[in-house]
Design a protein around this motif. Structure first.
Motif, PDB file in Angstrom:
ATOM      1  N   ASP A  17      31.458  62.812   3.446  1.00  0.00           N
ATOM      2  CA  ASP A  17      31.221  63.921   4.373  1.00  0.00           C
ATOM      3  C   ASP A  17      29.806  64.464   4.203  1.00  0.00           C
ATOM      4  O   ASP A  17      29.188  64.292   3.158  1.00  0.00           O
ATOM      5  N   HIS A  18      29.324  65.116   5.246  1.00  0.00           N
ATOM      6  CA  HIS A  18      27.986  65.723   5.169  1.00  0.00           C
ATOM      7  C   HIS A  18      28.043  67.233   5.382  1.00  0.00           C
ATOM      8  O   HIS A  18      27.010  67.863   5.576  1.00  0.00           O
ATOM      9  N   HIS A  19      29.251  67.807   5.377  1.00  0.00           N
ATOM     10  CA  HIS A  19      29.366  69.265   5.499  1.00  0.00           C
ATOM     11  C   HIS A  19      29.373  69.885   4.113  1.00  0.00           C
ATOM     12  O   HIS A  19      29.917  69.312   3.182  1.00  0.00           O
ATOM     13  N   ARG A  20      28.770  71.067   4.021  1.00  0.00           N
ATOM     14  CA  ARG A  20      28.733  71.713   2.707  1.00  0.00           C
ATOM     15  C   ARG A  20      30.142  71.963   2.215  1.00  0.00           C
ATOM     16  O   ARG A  20      31.021  72.367   2.957  1.00  0.00           O
ATOM     17  N   SER A  76      24.521  63.066   9.087  1.00  0.00           N
ATOM     18  CA  SER A  76      25.840  62.774   9.639  1.00  0.00           C
ATOM     19  C   SER A  76      26.627  61.916   8.652  1.00  0.00           C
ATOM     20  O   SER A  76      26.034  61.294   7.766  1.00  0.00           O
ATOM     21  N   ALA A  77      27.930  61.881   8.844  1.00  0.00           N
ATOM     22  CA  ALA A  77      28.748  60.977   8.029  1.00  0.00           C
ATOM     23  C   ALA A  77      28.375  59.533   8.378  1.00  0.00           C
ATOM     24  O   ALA A  77      28.379  58.653   7.514  1.00  0.00           O
ATOM     25  N   SER A  78      28.030  59.296   9.641  1.00  0.00           N
ATOM     26  CA  SER A  78      27.653  57.941  10.058  1.00  0.00           C
ATOM     27  C   SER A  78      26.417  57.457   9.292  1.00  0.00           C
ATOM     28  O   SER A  78      26.319  56.290   8.939  1.00  0.00           O
ATOM     29  N   MET A 132      32.061  62.000  17.879  1.00  0.00           N
ATOM     30  CA  MET A 132      31.522  60.652  17.746  1.00  0.00           C
ATOM     31  C   MET A 132      31.158  60.326  16.302  1.00  0.00           C
ATOM     32  O   MET A 132      31.222  59.175  15.886  1.00  0.00           O
ATOM     33  N   ASP A 133      30.741  61.344  15.538  1.00  0.00           N
ATOM     34  CA  ASP A 133      30.386  61.074  14.144  1.00  0.00           C
ATOM     35  C   ASP A 133      31.628  60.687  13.343  1.00  0.00           C
ATOM     36  O   ASP A 133      31.588  59.767  12.515  1.00  0.00           O
ATOM     37  N   ALA A 134      32.731  61.385  13.599  1.00  0.00           N
ATOM     38  CA  ALA A 134      33.974  61.051  12.900  1.00  0.00           C
ATOM     39  C   ALA A 134      34.424  59.636  13.267  1.00  0.00           C
ATOM     40  O   ALA A 134      34.823  58.847  12.397  1.00  0.00           O
ATOM     41  N   VAL A 136      36.766  60.969   6.484  1.00  0.00           N
ATOM     42  CA  VAL A 136      35.372  60.902   6.924  1.00  0.00           C
ATOM     43  C   VAL A 136      35.001  62.102   7.792  1.00  0.00           C
ATOM     44  O   VAL A 136      35.795  62.549   8.612  1.00  0.00           O
ATOM     45  N   ASP A 137      33.793  62.606   7.593  1.00  0.00           N
ATOM     46  CA  ASP A 137      33.224  63.702   8.392  1.00  0.00           C
ATOM     47  C   ASP A 137      33.967  65.033   8.229  1.00  0.00           C
ATOM     48  O   ASP A 137      33.822  65.922   9.043  1.00  0.00           O
ATOM     49  N   TYR A 138      34.783  65.167   7.196  1.00  0.00           N
ATOM     50  CA  TYR A 138      35.427  66.452   6.890  1.00  0.00           C
ATOM     51  C   TYR A 138      35.993  66.343   5.486  1.00  0.00           C
ATOM     52  O   TYR A 138      36.092  65.242   4.938  1.00  0.00           O
ATOM     53  N   VAL A 166      24.658  62.132  18.083  1.00  0.00           N
ATOM     54  CA  VAL A 166      25.303  63.411  18.390  1.00  0.00           C
ATOM     55  C   VAL A 166      24.980  64.455  17.328  1.00  0.00           C
ATOM     56  O   VAL A 166      24.579  65.574  17.636  1.00  0.00           O
ATOM     57  N   ASP A 167      25.144  64.071  16.064  1.00  0.00           N
ATOM     58  CA  ASP A 167      24.979  65.070  15.012  1.00  0.00           C
ATOM     59  C   ASP A 167      23.526  65.516  14.843  1.00  0.00           C
ATOM     60  O   ASP A 167      23.258  66.565  14.267  1.00  0.00           O
ATOM     61  N   THR A 168      22.578  64.723  15.337  1.00  0.00           N
ATOM     62  CA  THR A 168      21.169  65.131  15.243  1.00  0.00           C
ATOM     63  C   THR A 168      20.652  65.636  16.587  1.00  0.00           C
ATOM     64  O   THR A 168      19.452  65.859  16.718  1.00  0.00           O
TER      65      THR A 168
HETATM   66 MN   LIG Z   1      29.513  64.976  11.492  1.00  0.00          MN
END
Ligand SMILES: [Mn+2]
Length: 365
Positions: free
Chosen positions: A149-152, A172-174, A56-58, A125-127, A205-207
């Motif tokens: 993106d929000h991933h390290r 999250s990316a959102s 859902m975040d993507a 987005v999100d990756y 979702v991401d939280t």
């Molecule tokens: Mn995400």
């Protein structure tokens, strides 16, 4: 040309031993908003793509970027492979199909290949790892790339992105995309109720329902989405588990083993394949139980690998353990995939990794 070099041209790793704190400033997100506008000015159509089996975040962040494109009079396409859809996203696509303007933007990777012109832009987005793209061959068609993106940041990375907005302190990316929307919305540039709802669903979702990785910024952004009439009960519907999913989750939970006082490991079997959402939801459910601070769920995945999903309440560094098994993620949410092992072998490797890292597990810097 605008270029964001803040997180380093070479991969730099930080925050690995501590929960994320707010590093990003409003100045930075405003600068990102301006930079993105400039890029939109200089490029053609905007293609937006998330990772394979988008969550859902993507989806939420992709829809959010399509709003930004609209605010800047750009035509936007959201790349979706209908063969790789998880149940949450299926419900959300049904909602999107009810709104022709949003529906029109959905496009298959094959169609995107046909439409793509030289000046066009790809927003990831999100990756950020090219190999995770819904379509890697589509990714390879683009030389103008923006990453949100929000991933390290990992080692695998596009070679010359126009803009890199990677912020691991964001939930999250959102959340990141909604902030950009806040800067660019106006009386004429508005987001629709469904768009706001999808962004809120991504954050939810991401939280894990605003329980982990939240900061004051997260709630600011969620509150903004409410003022854009985001529908919280639609979010709950989109994220609801169906009965079959529920039964799969409870089956996995039934096969859990307490490793320490507050760490549990649940494992499936080699015969039964689970999608990654089931594993993640199982870990979240285990975590919601009293006195459990760390949860690991091991399952055979639909792609044949054995996956481990790890979650923590914030007292245990699950990222450390997943990294020691070749994976990655955040302090409270991490994962890895193992090749050529059985579920039982993966479990033994995990237990060994937990023991080896025991001294550092609870350490916050
Ligand atoms: Mn995400």
């Amino acid at each position: 040309m605008v270029k964001e070099v803040r997180e380093g041209a070479k991969p730099t790793y930080y925050g690995g031993k501590s929960a994320t704190t707010i590093k990003r400033t409003r100045v930075r997100s405003r600068a990102m908003s301006t930079a993105l506008r400039k890029i939109f000015d200089e490029t053609g159509d905007v293609f937006i793509m998330g990772h394979r089996f988008p969550d859902m975040d993507a989806i939420g962040s992709a829809v959010g970027v399509s709003c930004l494109a609209r605010f800047n009079q750009k035509k936007a396409y959201i790349v979706i492979d209908e063969k790789e859809i998880i149940p949450d996203v299926e419900r959300c696509l049904t909602e999107i199909h009810k709104e022709p303007e949003l529906e029109m933007q959905l496009i298959t990777p094959e169609r995107a290949m046909e439409l793509k012109k030289a000046k066009d832009l790809l927003v990831m987005v999100d990756y950020h790892k090219p190999s995770l793209s819904i379509s890697q061959s589509l990714y390879e068609q683009f030389d103008k790339i923006v990453i949100i993106d929000h991933h390290r940041r990992g080692e695998e990375f596009p070679s010359k992105p126009l803009l890199t907005y990677i912020e691991s302190s964001a939930s999250s990316a959102s959340e990141l995309v909604t902030e950009l929307i806040q800067y660019q919305s106006s009386r004429t540039n508005r987001i629709s109720r469904l768009e706001a709802t999808l962004l809120l669903a991504g954050m939810t979702v991401d939280t894990n329902n605003f329980n982990v990785r939240t900061t004051a910024r997260t709630f600011d952004v969620a509150s903004y989405l409410k003022t854009c009439s985001a529908d919280a009960s639609l979010v709950q519907y989109l994220l609801s588990s169906d009965l079959a999913t529920y039964l799969e989750i409870s089956h996995l939970i039934a096969h859990n083993e307490q490793v320490t006082e507050d760490i549990v490991v649940a494992a499936g079997t080699d015969e039964k394949e689970y999608n990654s959402v089931i594993a993640a939801k199982t870990a979240d459910t285990l975590l919601s139980m009293v006195n459990i601070n760390g949860a690991f769920v091991i399952t055979k995945r639909t792609d044949g690998l054995v996956g481990i999903s790890a979650r923590s309440t914030g007292t245990i560094n699950v990222q450390l353990i997943m990294e020691s098994l070749g994976g990655g993620g955040h302090f409270t949410n991490a994962a890895t995939q193992l090749e050529n092992v059985t579920v039982e072998e993966a479990k033994q490797q995990l237990l060994a990794a937990i023991q080896e890292n025991m001294n550092q597990l609870y350490k916050k810097e």
